[in-house]
Write a protein that holds these residues in place. Sequence first.
Motif, short mmCIF file in Angstrom:
data_model
loop_
_atom_site.label_atom_id
_atom_site.label_comp_id
_atom_site.label_asym_id
_atom_site.label_seq_id
_atom_site.Cartn_x
_atom_site.Cartn_y
_atom_site.Cartn_z
N ALA A 24 -30.47 27.38 -10.70
CA ALA A 24 -29.27 28.01 -11.65
C ALA A 24 -28.35 26.65 -11.99
O ALA A 24 -28.27 26.60 -13.33
CB ALA A 24 -28.20 29.00 -11.13
N ILE A 25 -28.07 25.59 -11.08
CA ILE A 25 -27.35 24.63 -11.43
C ILE A 25 -28.22 23.74 -12.56
O ILE A 25 -27.57 23.26 -13.50
CB ILE A 25 -27.01 23.82 -10.42
N GLY A 27 -30.63 24.71 -14.46
CA GLY A 27 -30.77 25.07 -15.98
C GLY A 27 -29.61 24.90 -16.66
O GLY A 27 -29.61 24.38 -17.87
N SER A 28 -28.46 25.15 -15.92
CA SER A 28 -26.99 24.96 -16.84
C SER A 28 -26.71 23.52 -17.08
O SER A 28 -26.43 23.18 -18.03
CB SER A 28 -26.01 25.61 -15.84
N ALA A 29 -27.06 22.57 -16.11
CA ALA A 29 -26.81 21.29 -16.44
C ALA A 29 -27.56 20.42 -17.49
O ALA A 29 -27.28 19.96 -18.38
CB ALA A 29 -26.83 20.31 -15.30
N ALA A 31 -29.16 22.19 -19.97
CA ALA A 31 -28.68 22.78 -21.14
C ALA A 31 -27.60 22.16 -21.63
O ALA A 31 -27.23 21.68 -22.92
CB ALA A 31 -28.42 24.29 -21.24
N LYS A 32 -26.49 21.84 -20.99
CA LYS A 32 -25.26 21.01 -21.33
C LYS A 32 -25.42 19.66 -21.57
O LYS A 32 -24.81 19.39 -22.59
CB LYS A 32 -24.36 21.23 -19.96
N TYR A 65 -34.48 18.76 -17.54
CA TYR A 65 -34.58 19.77 -16.48
C TYR A 65 -35.47 19.20 -15.37
O TYR A 65 -35.17 19.34 -14.08
CB TYR A 65 -35.15 21.19 -17.01
#
Length: 100
Positions: A24-25, A27-29, A31-32, A65
Amino acid sequence: MEKLKQRWGIDSNFQIIVIFIVFAITGSASAKLAAPLTDFIGLEKEMVSGWIYWPVRILLIFPIYQVLLVFFGWLFGQFTFFWAFEKKMLKRLGLGFLFK
């Protein structure tokens, strides 16, 4: 959960939770972090077609990623799992030559 533990070769439910948190971390990081990179190379959403912007952004997210997955896996004490996961994923994508 037992099927996942067996498939991934892990022992505890806590380890599964940590692995899900890392995914989760990561994927979010990734994309950010792709947003500033697209800005840096001069690719702005308002300036180009979505048909160009989104494929380029996705291509930028992919290597970010991969690196972050191993980094966050290491940070959370799951380096061995994520390094094996990374090698397996890249081999399936035809990039196995990177590990020879």
